[in-house]
Every structure is written in C-alpha cells, then in structure tokens.
Design a protein around this motif. Structure first.
Motif, PDB file in Angstrom:
ATOM      1  N   PHE A  43      47.522  51.204  45.734  1.00 46.29           N
ATOM      2  CA  PHE A  43      46.125  50.774  45.778  1.00 46.29           C
ATOM      3  C   PHE A  43      45.599  50.889  47.203  1.00 46.29           C
ATOM      4  N   GLU A  44      44.456  51.512  47.313  1.00 45.26           N
ATOM      5  CA  GLU A  44      43.838  51.621  48.644  1.00 45.26           C
ATOM      6  C   GLU A  44      43.171  50.293  48.973  1.00 45.26           C
ATOM      7  N   GLN A  72      40.130  49.437  46.483  1.00 45.74           N
ATOM      8  CA  GLN A  72      40.722  49.002  45.208  1.00 45.74           C
ATOM      9  C   GLN A  72      41.288  47.582  45.263  1.00 45.74           C
ATOM     10  N   ALA A  73      40.888  46.815  46.275  1.00 53.21           N
ATOM     11  CA  ALA A  73      41.415  45.447  46.381  1.00 53.21           C
ATOM     12  C   ALA A  73      41.103  44.644  45.117  1.00 53.21           C
ATOM     13  N   TRP A  74      39.913  44.842  44.595  1.00 48.69           N
ATOM     14  CA  TRP A  74      39.503  44.058  43.421  1.00 48.69           C
ATOM     15  C   TRP A  74      40.238  44.490  42.156  1.00 48.69           C
ATOM     16  N   ASP A  75      40.739  45.699  42.116  1.00 50.14           N
ATOM     17  CA  ASP A  75      41.539  46.104  40.951  1.00 50.14           C
ATOM     18  C   ASP A  75      42.780  45.215  40.846  1.00 50.14           C
ATOM     19  N   LEU A  76      43.273  44.784  42.007  1.00 51.61           N
ATOM     20  CA  LEU A  76      44.408  43.850  42.025  1.00 51.61           C
ATOM     21  C   LEU A  76      43.930  42.404  41.841  1.00 51.61           C
ATOM     22  N   PHE A  77      42.876  42.019  42.525  1.00 53.28           N
ATOM     23  CA  PHE A  77      42.401  40.628  42.418  1.00 53.28           C
ATOM     24  C   PHE A  77      42.057  40.266  40.974  1.00 53.28           C
ATOM     25  N   ALA A  78      41.533  41.226  40.232  1.00 53.79           N
ATOM     26  CA  ALA A  78      41.116  40.932  38.856  1.00 53.79           C
ATOM     27  C   ALA A  78      42.274  40.323  38.063  1.00 53.79           C
ATOM     28  N   HIS A  79      43.500  40.745  38.376  1.00 52.33           N
ATOM     29  CA  HIS A  79      44.659  40.202  37.655  1.00 52.33           C
ATOM     30  C   HIS A  79      44.923  38.742  38.047  1.00 52.33           C
ATOM     31  N   CYS A  80      44.581  38.388  39.281  1.00 50.81           N
ATOM     32  CA  CYS A  80      44.793  36.999  39.711  1.00 50.81           C
ATOM     33  C   CYS A  80      43.837  36.061  38.979  1.00 50.81           C
ATOM     34  N   LEU A  81      42.715  36.595  38.556  1.00 47.20           N
ATOM     35  CA  LEU A  81      41.749  35.778  37.817  1.00 47.20           C
ATOM     36  C   LEU A  81      42.107  35.733  36.337  1.00 47.20           C
ATOM     37  N   SER A  82      42.631  36.837  35.810  1.00 52.23           N
ATOM     38  CA  SER A  82      42.750  36.934  34.350  1.00 52.23           C
ATOM     39  C   SER A  82      44.161  36.732  33.803  1.00 52.23           C
ATOM     40  N   ALA A  83      45.179  36.840  34.645  1.00 52.23           N
ATOM     41  CA  ALA A  83      46.554  36.768  34.115  1.00 52.23           C
ATOM     42  C   ALA A  83      46.953  35.328  33.813  1.00 52.23           C
ATOM     43  N   ARG A  84      47.887  35.210  32.902  1.00 55.14           N
ATOM     44  CA  ARG A  84      48.409  33.886  32.544  1.00 55.14           C
ATOM     45  C   ARG A  84      49.368  33.384  33.617  1.00 55.14           C
ATOM     46  N   ASP A 106      44.926  39.198  53.058  1.00 50.46           N
ATOM     47  CA  ASP A 106      43.862  38.815  54.003  1.00 50.46           C
ATOM     48  C   ASP A 106      42.474  38.971  53.369  1.00 50.46           C
ATOM     49  N   ARG A 107      42.343  39.931  52.493  1.00 52.37           N
ATOM     50  CA  ARG A 107      41.046  40.107  51.798  1.00 52.37           C
ATOM     51  C   ARG A 107      40.743  38.924  50.864  1.00 52.37           C
ATOM     52  N   GLY A 108      41.784  38.100  50.609  1.00 47.61           N
ATOM     53  CA  GLY A 108      41.591  36.905  49.787  1.00 47.61           C
ATOM     54  C   GLY A 108      40.765  35.835  50.484  1.00 47.61           C
ATOM     55  N   GLN A 109      40.411  36.061  51.719  1.00 42.35           N
ATOM     56  CA  GLN A 109      39.548  35.114  52.443  1.00 42.35           C
ATOM     57  C   GLN A 109      38.258  34.835  51.679  1.00 42.35           C
TER      58      GLN A 109
END
Ligand SMILES: Cc1cc2nc3c(=O)[nH]c(=O)nc-3n(C[C@H](O)[C@H](O)[C@H](O)COP(=O)(O)O)c2cc1C
Length: 204
Positions: A43-44, A72-84, A106-109
């Motif tokens: 992921f870029e 593509q940071a949000w492609d990864l973050f989306a899983h933190c919101l939606s995963a069990r 760091d982008r999680g700021q």
C-alpha cells in the motif's frame, strides 16, 4: 463487522511475518470466521505532514486528512473501522516497527484528533480487541518488544480497541525460521482462533 483484518507488516515478502499472518488467518477460519490478510508493504502510504489540517473540527471522516484522497492509507484504515477484530504480524526493526507500518500509524493522527472532538463516527465504534504477533531475530533484549507494543497500543486505542498482550517470539531471523518451529506456529494459529471466537462472542 464481518471479518478479521490481519496486517502483515514486514517489507520481506514470504518471510516470518507473512507466514505468521497466514497462520493467524488459518486460526480465524478454523474458528468459523472470515479473514483478510493485508500486506502493508503493497500500500502506498505518504508520511503525515504535521500540517494541522486535521485540527479543524468541521472536517470529518476521510476529509479530515489533507492526504486522504492521494494515497492508499484509507484502504487500510477502512478495515480498522469495519473489522470485528484486527491483528498485526510484524517483525522488530531496530527495537520498533518497520517504517512503512509506522508511516501508516502516524497518519492515524487524524483519528486521534477526531476522537478529541468527540466525533461519533469514531468515538462510538464498538468495543473490540486488537492482537499482535511480534517476531525478532535476537534471542535477548529485555525491552525488545516494548516500543512496538506501546505504539500499537496507542494506535488501536483510536478505534476503541485495547491491545491484548502481544504474542512475542525471539530468535526468529532467517526467512524460514518460523516454519522450522512447529510449537511457535501452533500458538499463532491458536491466537487467530481465540481472537475470532472472543470477537464473535462479544458481537453476539
Ligand atoms: C532493518 C532491520 C532491523 C532489524 N532490527 C532488529 C532488532 O532491533 N532486534 C531484533 O531482534 N531483530 C531485528 N531484525 C531482525 C528481524 O526482526 C527478523 O529477521 C525477523 O524475523 C524478520 O521478520 P520477517 O521475515 O517478517 O521480515 C531486524 C531486521 C531488519 C531487516
């Protein structure tokens, strides 16, 4: 909330963390869950600019980070919101996490800031637990895993998740070391299964 997101965090393809991530997925599937392995190196992700853009409370969701649509940071973050549940399989690099993973963290700021402002889309996420498998080449080092553990702990807190005590392994260095240690492999599969069962029970 339908799957377990497993972040494989090494820059080395086919190494110990990739294998650990696949073992975690095996455990999740054995327990009846759905697992998705995400290879973070693919992921870029651009570094946080510390620009203050996310400080403005009127910006919400993906709009909160000035870099939001550009990588593509949000492609990864989306899983933190939606995963069990979310699980990390990471090597230790210089007593810490690998740089691509840390860049993403760091982008999680933006989430830290949104929580501070009490934004419901982040503050009202359900309680879930995050897990980690940490792998290090050296056999010793009292605080070998401590930097990685603290960073993961405060990162997942953004998503209402405590971090369970990480499963840590020392003396795992060459690409095939983990494969040579059946006892280690079994414990990782077991963690995947337990993580899913606990998450499924909590979700009812
Ligand atoms: C850049 C770099 C830094 C490393 N730093 C450490 C370290 O501080 N302590 C340690 O025990 N192992 C260290 N290692 C070894 C890795 O943690 C070990 O080889 C691990 O099994 C790699 O996992 P992988 O196969 O998933 O990449 C380092 C490896 C690399 C490439």
């Amino acid at each position: 909330m339908d799957h377990a997101a497993i972040f494989a965090c090494s820059h080395r393809r086919g190494g110990n963390s990739d294998h650990a991530a696949e073992l975690l997925a095996e455990g999740v599937r054995r327990a009846g869950g759905e697992a998705e392995v995400l290879y973070v190196r693919n992921f870029e992700v651009l570094p946080c600019l510390a620009c203050g853009y996310c400080d403005a409370p009127e910006r919400t969701g993906r709009e909160r980070c000035v870099l939001g649509p550009t990588d593509q940071a949000w492609d990864l973050f989306a899983h933190c919101l939606s995963a069990r549940t979310i699980l990390f399989a990471s090597p230790i690099y210089f007593y810490h996490l690998p740089s691509r993973l840390k860049t993403w963290i760091d982008r999680g700021q933006q989430f830290w800031r949104a929580r501070l402002d009490g934004e419901p889309w982040i503050a009202d996420l359900p309680d879930r637990t995050a897990h980690a498998v940490l792998l290090a080449g050296q056999p010793s080092g009292e605080k070998l895993f401590e930097g990685a553990r603290l960073t993961l702990k405060y990162f997942v807190h953004n998503f209402n998740m405590p971090l369970a005590d990480p499963l840590v392994f020392r003396g795992v260095d060459t690409r095939s070391d983990l494969r040579a240690k059946g006892g280690f492999e079994a414990r990782i599969v077991e963690l995947g299964a337990t993580a899913w069962k606990t998450a499924a029970d909590r979700a009812g």
